[in-house]
Design an enzyme around this catalytic site. Structure first.
Site, PDB file in Angstrom:
ATOM      1  N   ASP A  58       0.829  -1.078  -0.032  1.00  0.00           N
ATOM      2  CA  ASP A  58      -0.007   0.009   0.027  1.00  0.00           C
ATOM      3  C   ASP A  58       0.763   1.317   0.032  1.00  0.00           C
ATOM      4  OD1 ASP A  58      -2.815   0.904   0.526  1.00  0.00           O
ATOM      5  OD2 ASP A  58      -2.055   1.741   2.272  1.00  0.00           O
ATOM      6  N   GLU A 105       2.110  -0.231  -4.820  1.00  0.00           N
ATOM      7  CA  GLU A 105       0.874   0.968  -5.171  1.00  0.00           C
ATOM      8  C   GLU A 105       1.613   2.433  -5.332  1.00  0.00           C
ATOM      9  OE1 GLU A 105      -3.247   3.064  -3.884  1.00  0.00           O
ATOM     10  OE2 GLU A 105      -1.696   2.362  -2.551  1.00  0.00           O
TER      11      GLU A 105
END
Ligand code: GLC
Length: 536
Positions: free
Chosen positions: A199, A261
């Site tokens: 993330d 990401e």
């Protein structure tokens, strides 16, 4: 070899809220096990789960309170092990979401850090004294609205959070923090997970001097967070040291995958492959999500991305995720089919978001039922900011709540209104449904090496503005893909590329005739895939 691994991954699918639980409308791990046959039927090769760790769910699991356990909503570690076995038995791989940038404010690390200025865990998070006027230490902003700082009364300092204030950011300048996160990664790798989607990997480091960020002259006025140029909170050079260290741990376990990401322009994004391809296997490429949906623009982006890839780096393409409006809402239902063909014929690992294979659109969620903190924290622009419309339950069939829950358990978000007709069961019976197209595309890709690993090239043939045509080539094999982004019919001359060919697939699943390459008919909003005869 590790750097070859992502090629073998084929097509991972992100499964967020698609498993069913019979009692509380949320979904749980045993529900996923029951639905794995569906995943196999999609010919996808890996499954990425949004966070399943214990969490107060202020940001739907992206606020982790324990990195090495399962939230009781979703089941137990035993359930997880059973899921992992069941995934592996089917020849699939399981990728977990790793959220290293921030924890929940209820994580014991933060509770300790917050307890006093002298606690050894104080420097695990980013604490700063107030500005001379008592306000936040600098002008940094949260993605979810307002300042990125919250004042802690008890200890008289501010802590940093770029999302909700219940998501304090870890301090990766403190060596123990990275060690702790690597420990969490080892925990799951040892259990057998096949990798992580990391993330907000590009946010892991912040400016050592906490300088104010300059105003962004290109701000479009839409998202308040965009008002500043994020040169001190994002994409700092030191981030790469952290990513490399994480990758080294992953590599220690053999063929495991690291996906990062990062919403960044090409040159910056490419650095996340690492100078020696020693960072992310797949720094996520969101070009297709942000692109204006016109053939010229999409082609320009594909070419630019291909040209920017470092030697040996394996490309990837993402068409949707839990933070973006749904594919069919962005490009329309007809172009949704063209987009699926594009994704599954481009060079590189495609990533797919659950339910897009049914062509489902965003589900309007009234303000009173909104759950997403990005919307709730910015009430004046809630409609624009809410990610709830893209996170609604998977419609399995026409039964109450689409078979996602039992009739007596209301799901956590409402189902799409059209679920009685747009569901897995109905579309499985319809040979021309979006689902049928998705299955045909993934199956074709899996059995066609030129589509899996062939080179990408744009043929010399001139095409109208609405058309994007490209070749995938491996040895003698040449596959021609022609996509019509517009509503007009075209007759195209590809006879310079080959004398004849075989029509492998069209987006309507309704054409079977041998293609005439001198006057190839492409209908409105249609895409076709043709195997060219060898030769030229
Ligand atoms: C990522 C996630 C998003 C989440 C945010 C904070 O962007 O995809 O859903 O809100 O990180 O963790």
């Amino acid at each position: 070899m590790n750097s070859q691994f992502p090629e073998a991954v084929g097509c991972p699918i992100q499964w967020a809220k698609c498993w069913d639980r019979r009692t509380d409308g949320i979904g749980y791990l045993p529900g996923i096990i029951r639905r794995l046959d569906y995943l196999s039927s999609l010919n996808v090769t890996a499954l990425w789960l949004s966070p399943i760790y214990p969490s107060p769910m202020r940001d739907f699991g992206y606020d982790v309170a324990d990195y090495t356990a399962i939230h009781p909503w979703f089941g137990t570690l035993d359930d997880f092990d059973r899921l992992l076995d069941a995934v592996h038995v089917r020849g699939l791989r399981l990728i977990l979401d790793l959220v290293p940038n921030h924890t929940s404010d209820e994580h014991p690390w933060f509770v300790a850090s917050r307890s006093s200025r002298d606690h050894p865990k104080r420097p695990w998070y980013i604490w700063r004294d107030p500005a001379p006027d008592g306000g936040p230490p600098n002008n940094w902003l949260s993605f979810f609205g307002g300042p990125a700082w919250t004042y802690d009364e008890r200890t008289g300092q501010y802590y940093l959070h770029q999302f909700t204030r219940q998501q304090p950011e870890l301090n990766y300048r403190h060596p123990e923090v990275l060690e702790a996160m690597l420990g969490a990664m080892r925990f799951w790798l040892e259990r057998g997970v096949d990798g992580f989607r990391v993330d907000v990997v590009w946010l892991l480091m912040k400016d050592r001097d906490f300088r104010d960020e300059p105003l962004n002259p290109q701000w479009d006025g839409l998202k308040p967070h965009g008002r500043l140029q994020h040169i001190y909170t994002a994409n700092l050079p030191e981030t790469h040291d952290v990513v490399r260290t994480m990758r080294a741990v992953i590599d220690g376990y053999g063929d495991r995958l690291m996906v990062g990401e990062a919403y960044l322009p090409n040159p910056d994004l490419m650095r996340y492959y690492g100078r020696f391809l020693d960072e992310c296997h797949l720094p996520m490429n969101f070009q297709l999500i942000s692109s204006e949906w016109r053939a010229r623009e999409v082609r320009r982006r594909v070419d630019a991305y291909e040209a920017a890839l470092p030697p040996g780096a394996w490309p990837n393409w993402v068409l949707g995720n839990h933070d973006q409006p749904r594919l069919a809402s962005r490009v329309g239902p007809e172009q949704g089919r063209v987009a699926a063909m594009l994704l599954l014929t481009l060079r590189g690992t495609p990533t797919w978001y659950y339910v897009d294979e049914l062509g489902m659109q965003d589900v309007p969620i009234p303000v009173g039922q909104m759950k997403d903190p990005q919307a709730l924290n910015q009430p004046e622009i809630a409609d624009r900011m809410s990610r709830d419309p893209t996170r609604t339950p998977m419609p399995w069939d026409a039964s109450p709540y689409g078979g996602f829950t039992g009739a007596d358990a209301e799901p956590w978000l409402p189902l799409a209104e059209d679920y009685p007709t747009r569901n897995v069961e109905a579309q499985s019976r319809d040979g021309r449904s979006p689902l049928a197209l998705f299955r045909a595309l993934t199956a074709l890709r899996q059995r066609t090496p030129a589509l899996m690993i062939g080179d990408y090239r744009v043929p010399a043939t001139p095409v109208p503005d609405d058309i994007f045509a490209y070749l995938r080539m491996l040895g003698e094999a040449r596959i021609l893909v022609v996509l019509n982004f517009g509503a007009g019919l075209h007759r195209l001359d590809f006879s310079a590329a080959a004398r004849c060919g075989e029509l492998l697939l069209c987006t309507g699943l309704d054409r079977f005739e041998p293609p005439d390459l001198r006057a190839l008919v492409i209908r409105p909003n249609e895409g076709v895939i043709i195997r060219l005869a060898p030769g030229g």
